[in-house]
Scaffold this active site. Sequence first.
Site, PDB file in Angstrom:
ATOM      1  N   CYS A  35       0.821  -1.209   0.000  1.00 30.49           N
ATOM      2  CA  CYS A  35       0.000   0.000   0.000  1.00 30.49           C
ATOM      3  C   CYS A  35       0.855   1.259   0.000  1.00 30.49           C
ATOM      4  CB  CYS A  35      -0.934   0.011   1.209  1.00 30.49           C
ATOM      5  SG  CYS A  35      -0.064   0.029   2.779  1.00 30.49           S
ATOM      6  N   CYS A 104      -2.361  -3.471   8.670  1.00 31.37           N
ATOM      7  CA  CYS A 104      -2.005  -2.108   9.094  1.00 31.37           C
ATOM      8  C   CYS A 104      -1.464  -2.128  10.522  1.00 31.37           C
ATOM      9  CB  CYS A 104      -3.214  -1.197   8.993  1.00 31.37           C
ATOM     10  SG  CYS A 104      -4.156  -1.407   7.464  1.00 31.37           S
TER      11      CYS A 104
HETATM   12 FE1  FES Z   1      -1.500   0.504   4.221  1.00 31.21          FE
HETATM   13 FE2  FES Z   1      -3.312   0.339   6.109  1.00 31.21          FE
HETATM   14  S1  FES Z   1      -3.651   0.265   3.979  1.00 31.21           S
HETATM   15  S2  FES Z   1      -1.188   0.393   6.336  1.00 31.21           S
END
Ligand code: FES
Length: 143
Positions: A35, A104
């Site tokens: 991400c 996360c």
């Molecule tokens: Fe990347 Fe939560 S989506 S840390």
Amino acid sequence: MALYSETVMDHFTHPRNVGVIEDADGVGQVGNAKCGDIMKIYLKIADDIITDVKFETFGCGSAIASSSMATQMIKGKPLAEAMALTNQAVAQALDGLPAHKLHCSVLAEEAIKAAVQDYYDRHGIAYDASQFPDCAHCHSHED
Ligand code: FES
């Protein structure tokens, strides 16, 4: 049921311990390659106790809530306790995270461990490297 617990929303909208510790004893930075989110944890340590902790998280709401909760959970605690903090414990303290957001909270666990490792490195303290995740790919230590 709402996607996020009230606790997550509280920590996301009012994060605790945000900021930088200029004269930190240990700094850990980790990122999630998928991400692209980045979390940085600063520790002040005295006599093996975390006397202060701050974080900067450039990431999603769950990552911010996880950092906030995790810093609260280790503040004033011995290093050993911080090292034992798991992402599951952080997620649990947040009254849960959606399954696809559990990663996360992993950032928080890894950033804390990276900061402790940095503290050991800076102070020439010997440690068992196996207790730290193999994060060569995901974190960088600060000089
Ligand atoms: Fe990347 Fe939560 S989506 S840390």
